[in-house]
Motif scaffolding. Structure first.
Motif, PDB file in Angstrom:
ATOM      1  N   VAL A  70      15.885 -31.540-134.968  1.00  0.00           N
ATOM      2  CA  VAL A  70      14.505 -31.068-134.831  1.00  0.00           C
ATOM      3  C   VAL A  70      14.081 -30.250-136.052  1.00  0.00           C
ATOM      4  O   VAL A  70      13.025 -30.494-136.659  1.00  0.00           O
ATOM      5  CB  VAL A  70      14.350 -30.228-133.545  1.00  0.00           C
ATOM      6  N   LEU A  74      11.355 -31.526-138.925  1.00  0.00           N
ATOM      7  CA  LEU A  74      10.094 -30.790-139.093  1.00  0.00           C
ATOM      8  C   LEU A  74       9.976 -30.181-140.488  1.00  0.00           C
ATOM      9  O   LEU A  74       8.880 -30.129-141.061  1.00  0.00           O
ATOM     10  CB  LEU A  74       9.974 -29.691-138.032  1.00  0.00           C
ATOM     11  N   MET A 202       7.322 -32.427-132.347  1.00  0.00           N
ATOM     12  CA  MET A 202       8.596 -31.911-131.842  1.00  0.00           C
ATOM     13  C   MET A 202       8.986 -32.596-130.541  1.00  0.00           C
ATOM     14  O   MET A 202      10.153 -32.974-130.343  1.00  0.00           O
ATOM     15  CB  MET A 202       8.490 -30.397-131.633  1.00  0.00           C
ATOM     16  N   LEU A 267      11.460 -24.084-127.554  1.00  0.00           N
ATOM     17  CA  LEU A 267      11.014 -24.431-128.905  1.00  0.00           C
ATOM     18  C   LEU A 267       9.490 -24.346-129.022  1.00  0.00           C
ATOM     19  O   LEU A 267       8.961 -23.905-130.044  1.00  0.00           O
ATOM     20  CB  LEU A 267      11.497 -25.831-129.273  1.00  0.00           C
ATOM     21  N   THR A 271       7.540 -21.853-131.511  1.00  0.00           N
ATOM     22  CA  THR A 271       6.543 -22.347-132.462  1.00  0.00           C
ATOM     23  C   THR A 271       5.232 -21.585-132.334  1.00  0.00           C
ATOM     24  O   THR A 271       4.611 -21.212-133.343  1.00  0.00           O
ATOM     25  CB  THR A 271       6.299 -23.846-132.234  1.00  0.00           C
TER      26      THR A 271
END
Length: 285
Positions: A70, A74, A202, A267, A271
């Motif tokens: 991940v 990203l 994501m 997550l 974020t």
């Protein structure tokens, strides 16, 4: 039929559609949590996986592998998608070339993930094997980067289109250049939309298994770096579910799905927290 009756019917249809969507989500998440929470333990979270001993097996290598995938994907995809969206929205004119580019982006969004997996296998695992070490986290991340770029570019470009031209003109009127306007006005203003695009990407990264089966491999040991082969939570869940008749494997599959849901939520929260920190810094500057 009067306008009021039509409005009431449309409102009722909206409420029904919303209720079906929310109910489906609650039922799916509730079913997974009900069957998975009871099988989660300290050993399950922090032990390595064992093929011969499901009772004491853990998923720590899969959690680490998922985070590797991940974060690396990203880190590669986000700046590329932001700069591409900026070019298409702020610099590119409406020409045949830009129309072809936008048509290609729209088309790539609907390409099945297994096709990206085959492409990633041919390019990153086979041709670029000396650089990527074949089946590795890097190969998987590069493949997923190509897969989510169309989604991120399209979403971020649509966000940039919503920024009023008055803000641009006001910035130019104060003597700012186009680059300064983009980085000091447009990007901070559209930060919420960019974060939404990142969260969308994501979710796509975490949920994919087919491309990773062909590029990252199925090694269940703790990854030592981006050049190591690794198994993510989704590919591990696929492996456990394919065993079928084994009750211990089935219990681990539900527990893995539960951890996957929890990881996605964490997550997303992380974020959004980072986005708030960035917005505060931008506001102070």
């Amino acid at each position: 039929m009067s306008r009021k009756v039509k409005d009431n019917i449309q409102l009722a249809l909206i409420w029904i559609a919303s209720a079906i969507t929310i109910l489906s989500l609650v039922l799916i998440v509730g079913f997974v949590l009900k069957n998975g929470l009871s099988h989660i333990s300290f050993d399950f979270l922090f032990n390595s996986y064992s093929v011969s001993n499901h009772e004491n097996s853990g998923i720590l290598p899969m959690i680490v592998g998922t985070i590797y995938i991940v974060v690396l994907t990203l880190l590669i995809a986000t700046p590329i998608s932001i700069f591409s969206a900026i070019y298409l929205n702020e610099y590119a004119r409406d020409t045949r070339v830009t129309r072809i580019i936008r048509f290609a982006i729209d088309g790539l969004v609907s390409v099945p993930s297994i096709v990206y997996g085959l492409f990633g296998f041919s390019l990153f695992v086979t041709i670029l094997q000396p650089l990527t070490n074949g089946y590795s986290i890097l190969s998987g991340s590069l493949t997923l980067t190509i897969m989510i770029l169309p989604i991120l570019i399209k979403t971020i470009e649509e966000t940039l289109k919503t920024i009023p031209n008055d803000l641009r003109e006001a910035s130019y009127g104060l003597g700012a250049s186009k680059v300064q306007t983009i980085f000091k006005v447009i990007l901070p203003t559209s930060m919420s939309g960019i974060i939404s695009a990142i969260i969308l990407g994501m979710g796509r990264i975490i949920s994919e298994s087919a491309p990773l089966l062909l590029t990252a491999g199925m090694v269940y040991y703790m990854p030592e770096g981006i050049f190591s082969s690794s198994r993510t939570l989704t590919t591990h869940l696929y492996y456990l579910a394919s065993e079928g008749v084994n009750d211990a494997a089935k219990s681990q599959a539900y527990a893995t799905a539960t951890i996957l849901i929890i990881l996605i939520v964490l997550l997303n929260l992380l974020t959004k927290w980072v986005a708030k920190r960035i917005n505060k810094k931008v506001g102070k500057s």
